[in-house]
Design an enzyme around this catalytic site. Structure first.
Site, short mmCIF file in Angstrom:
data_model
loop_
_atom_site.label_atom_id
_atom_site.label_comp_id
_atom_site.label_asym_id
_atom_site.label_seq_id
_atom_site.Cartn_x
_atom_site.Cartn_y
_atom_site.Cartn_z
N LYS A 269 -1.22 -1.61 -1.78
CA LYS A 269 -0.87 0.24 -2.67
C LYS A 269 0.62 0.46 -3.27
CE LYS A 269 -1.14 4.12 0.36
NZ LYS A 269 0.67 4.82 0.14
N GLY B 150 1.91 10.81 -1.56
CA GLY B 150 4.14 10.86 -1.66
C GLY B 150 4.75 10.31 -3.05
N SER C 69 13.91 8.78 2.53
CA SER C 69 13.29 8.23 2.04
C SER C 69 13.31 7.48 0.80
CB SER C 69 11.67 8.50 1.78
OG SER C 69 10.71 8.36 0.36
N SER C 70 13.19 6.31 1.16
CA SER C 70 13.43 5.22 0.05
C SER C 70 12.52 5.15 -1.40
CB SER C 70 13.43 3.62 0.44
OG SER C 70 11.80 3.56 0.81
N GLN C 71 11.90 6.07 -1.15
CA GLN C 71 10.81 6.22 -2.73
C GLN C 71 11.73 6.50 -3.32
OE1 GLN C 71 7.21 8.11 -1.56
NE2 GLN C 71 6.61 6.71 0.33
N SER D 12 14.27 1.92 5.18
CA SER D 12 13.07 1.27 4.65
C SER D 12 13.73 -0.08 3.00
CB SER D 12 12.23 2.27 3.54
OG SER D 12 11.87 3.16 4.90
N ASP E 9 5.44 2.47 8.43
CA ASP E 9 4.24 3.04 8.94
C ASP E 9 3.76 1.46 9.19
OD1 ASP E 9 3.99 4.58 6.21
OD2 ASP E 9 3.70 3.04 4.68
N LYS F 120 -7.92 7.19 1.31
CA LYS F 120 -5.68 6.49 1.12
C LYS F 120 -5.57 5.44 0.28
CE LYS F 120 -1.52 9.08 1.65
NZ LYS F 120 -1.50 9.82 0.00
#
Length: 407
Positions: free
Chosen positions: A22, A71, A146-148, A174, A291, A390
């Site tokens: 994903k 997210g 958050s690395s996002q 991350s 995760d 998901k």
């Protein structure tokens, strides 16, 4: 609420064809949408998050973009919409409205975006008023939320007239996910300069090309757990995984040596086999692979191994507060899990696991998949099992292939 009863009958098939990553799929979908060149993505993930993102990016003239509970998609779309669209709303579920986006929105507004909050300051939904009119290209971003956020900014960097230079403030969690973003962009011609915690990307064009998405190492972690816990399965073959992987969660192959599982790499995947387990207590840092924390906690709980873990702060802002959820569900199997200073401690399991254990999933796919391997030893109830769509839609079907019974 829907629920399933999960138990184990007898071993059937040892080969599993995992869902595609994903994490890779979502980044590639954004790259494809940003590029003006022909980009082909092969083996795209069938995870709900990836399907949703693909459908949104392919929709015409949307005014309200609904990221639902995704997210990663929300964060990637925040930057994508800021550079590509104007007068659009980005929203999501009630839980999404509790997940912070202030760091990312502030960064985008600093470089020239015009993004407003429609309800609560710092949280979705947001209104993208106009496209970025770049006024600066240097940003300082905290690395422990958050690395996002970082990946979201990096993805649009080549389209920014002045490029971007991001200084990531320690601690930097991350990091492998940021490296994945850079590596995937490099596959389509984007050059970046990385020096310590500074990432620089100049204005440039994506090149055409194709990419085959690797199988999902996060999904693989649940099969490591099954092999570690089960007395009836001695080996498993997981197809589509690589030794040289973009995915930070590939570290599961090293982590699980402490929990009785060895990894052998083949041309088309990996073979898992049991090895001696003699771990009694271990300290682990999940800052680069958050995760995996739920999977490891359940395995350790089963084997009565004491854990001292760090680097799990980001779990508080996931699909649920995963630390609270794990504390509640681990208690059901006789384990105390609590915060102590900068660490979370998992004490050794005090008693046998009850028959007909009932696990709540908190609308979180990883809660369901992390606890399910216990069913190889004790029948159990999983509440709201459909949450797995998901990231791993075929999880329950794959469990049946190796010998689990679902009623």
């Amino acid at each position: 609420m829907k629920k399933i009863k999960l138990s184990f009958d007898k071993f059937k098939d040892s080969t599993i064809y995992l869902n595609s990553s994903k994490s890779e799929s979502n980044r590639l979908l954004i790259i494809k949408a940003l590029s003006e060149k022909e980009i082909t993505i092969k083996n795209l993930s069938k995870a709900n998050d990836s399907v949703l993102l693909k459908n949104l990016l392919e929709s015409e003239n949307l005014v309200v973009w609904d990221a639902q509970d995704a997210g990663t998609s929300f964060r990637f779309l925040t930057s994508f919409l800021a550079i590509k669209k104007e007068h659009v709303v980005l929203s999501g579920t009630e839980r999404m409205k509790q997940r912070p986006v202030k760091v990312l929105v502030d960064a985008l507004n600093k470089i020239g975006a015009e993004i407003l909050y429609l309800e609560n300051e710092g949280f979705p939904p947001i209104y993208v008023k106009g496209k970025i009119n770049q006024v600066k290209n240097k940003l300082d971003i905290p690395g422990d939320i958050s690395s996002q956020y970082i990946s979201s900014l990096i993805l649009i960097a080549p389209l920014l007239e002045k490029g971007i230079e991001i200084n990531i403030e320690e601690p930097f969690y991350s990091r492998p996910y940021v490296n994945m973003t850079l590596n995937l962009m490099n596959s389509f011609g984007i050059k970046s300069a990385v020096k310590g915690n500074k990432i620089s990307i100049k204005n440039q064009e994506f090149s055409s090309g194709s990419y085959i998405v690797e199988s999902d190492w996060s999904a693989a972690s649940y099969w490591y757990s099954i092999l570690s816990i089960s007395d009836n399965i001695n080996n498993l073959t997981l197809q589509g995984l690589k030794k040289k992987s973009n995915q930070g969660d590939s570290v599961i192959s090293e982590l699980m040596k402490s929990f009785g599982v060895n990894t052998q790499y083949k041309e088309d995947g990996i073979v898992l086999t049991k090895i001696k387990l003699d771990t009694e207590e271990i300290e682990l840092d999940f800052r680069d692979c958050p995760d995996l924390a739920q999977t490891i906690l359940v395995v350790a709980a089963y084997h009565k191994i004491k854990l001292k873990v760090s680097g799990v702060e980001s779990l508080k802002i996931k699909e649920t507060d995963r630390l609270v959820a794990m504390k509640n569900e681990l208690k059901k199997i006789g384990c105390d899990f609590y915060e102590e200073g900068n660490y979370w401690i998992l004490e050794k399991r005090r008693r046998e696991i009850d028959d007909e254990l009932s696990i709540d999933t908190y609308k979180d796919h990883r809660m369901a998949m992390a606890f399910a391997p216990l069913a190889s030893k004790k029948s159990m109830i999983i509440n709201d099992p459909d949450v797995v769509v998901k990231s791993y839609p075929t999880y329950w079907e794959d469990l049946k292939k190796v010998g689990f019974i679902i009623t």
